[in-house]
Structures are given as structure tokens and as C-alpha cells.
Design a protein around this motif. Structure first.
Motif, PDB file in Angstrom:
ATOM      1  N   GLU A   4       6.947 -55.583 -49.674  1.00 47.33           N
ATOM      2  CA  GLU A   4       7.305 -54.538 -48.725  1.00 47.33           C
ATOM      3  C   GLU A   4       6.498 -54.736 -47.441  1.00 47.33           C
ATOM      4  N   THR A   5       7.113 -54.440 -46.313  1.00 51.21           N
ATOM      5  CA  THR A   5       6.410 -54.491 -45.037  1.00 51.21           C
ATOM      6  C   THR A   5       6.604 -53.171 -44.319  1.00 51.21           C
ATOM      7  N   ASP A   6       5.502 -52.566 -43.893  1.00 56.66           N
ATOM      8  CA  ASP A   6       5.546 -51.338 -43.101  1.00 56.66           C
ATOM      9  C   ASP A   6       5.146 -51.678 -41.673  1.00 56.66           C
ATOM     10  N   THR A   7       5.772 -51.009 -40.717  1.00 51.55           N
ATOM     11  CA  THR A   7       5.389 -51.163 -39.322  1.00 51.55           C
ATOM     12  C   THR A   7       5.070 -49.789 -38.753  1.00 51.55           C
ATOM     13  N   HIS A  34       1.908 -52.571 -35.165  1.00 50.91           N
ATOM     14  CA  HIS A  34       1.225 -53.232 -36.273  1.00 50.91           C
ATOM     15  C   HIS A  34       2.176 -53.332 -37.452  1.00 50.91           C
ATOM     16  N   SER A  35       1.932 -54.305 -38.317  1.00 51.44           N
ATOM     17  CA  SER A  35       2.688 -54.394 -39.554  1.00 51.44           C
ATOM     18  C   SER A  35       1.732 -54.717 -40.690  1.00 51.44           C
ATOM     19  N   SER A  36       2.112 -54.286 -41.861  1.00 53.94           N
ATOM     20  CA  SER A  36       1.308 -54.497 -43.059  1.00 53.94           C
ATOM     21  C   SER A  36       2.244 -54.900 -44.188  1.00 53.94           C
ATOM     22  N   THR A  37       1.921 -55.981 -44.866  1.00 52.91           N
ATOM     23  CA  THR A  37       2.745 -56.466 -45.975  1.00 52.91           C
ATOM     24  C   THR A  37       1.963 -56.314 -47.267  1.00 52.91           C
TER      25      THR A  37
END
Length: 122
Positions: free
Chosen positions: A82-85, A94-97
Motif C-alpha cells: 500500500e502507498t499513502d500520499t 510525501h508518500s509512504s509505502t
């Protein structure tokens, strides 16, 4: 087009899982899995690279992870990527995987652990 989002990785825990609760009283745990890769460089020296993978799990899986897993434990994680931005207060994106775990398997046990803890089916 058919899409498949399934990943299986194995490594060791950087730290013990952190158990938290969201507003709806649903529990989740976060942890970081360290995956080490080693090879011989051109000069014959061993090169080591560590990859740090963020993991999240929910419900009873989260509760059991926080109860039985500790820093340095080897485990296998199965789940989906999953990737959140998000945009911060300064307007920077920013993005977080991470991997949203659906299954965690203990890859080692010690004599001090109870058999029931190691063999717990998530």
C-alpha cells in the motif's frame, strides 16, 4: 486487466511492534522488517545492504504480533503493498509505502518461548 497485489518477504524485526488503537477502538501494530542482502564486490570484499520495510497489521494479528514478537526476531510476512500520499503544512507532497500484513509466520523459536505462542495460527 487483472491485478495482483501479493508480497511475501522474510527478515528480522528492527524493533518490537508498536500496538496502537484508532478512534473506532480497532487495534493495529506497526513494525519495520530488515531484509539483509550480501554479495561479493569487484574487489572480493563482502558488501552488505539492508532494506527496511514498513509493516502494518490489524486486529488479532496486531495484538498477537505485539505480544509475541520482539526486536531481532526472524519472520515471514505475507500481505499487500500500500502507498499513502499526503501534503504537509508547507505544501510538500510525501508518500509512504508499506506492507499491510495478512499473515505472519515465526521463522525461529527459542526454548524460552511456549510452543503455543510459536504455532499460533493468525
Amino acid at each position: 486487466m487483472v491485478s495482483i497485489n501479493r508480497v511475501i518477504i522474510a527478515g528480522r524485526l528492527k524493533d518490537a511492534p508498536e500496538l496502537k488503537t484508532v478512534a473506532s477502538n480497532r487495534k493495529f501494530a506497526t513494525m519495520v522488517l530488515v531484509i539483509d542482502d550480501m554479495w561479493k564486490g569487484k574487489d572480493g570484499e563482502v558488501v552488505k545492504k539492508s532494506t527496511f520495510v514498513n509493516i502494518i497489521c490489524w486486529g488479532s494479528l496486531a495484538e498477537n504480533a505485539s505480544k509475541y514478537l520482539t526486536k531481532g526476531k526472524s519472520l515471514m510476512v505475507e500481505g499487500r503493498i500500500e502507498t499513502d500520499t499526503y501534503t504537509d503544512s508547507k505544501g510538500n507532497k510525501h508518500s509512504s509505502t508499506r506492507i499491510n500484513a495478512s499473515n505472519i509466520v515465526f521463522l525461529e523459536s527459542s526454548k524460552s518461548e511456549s510452543k503455543g505462542a510459536r504455532d499460533y495460527a493468525y
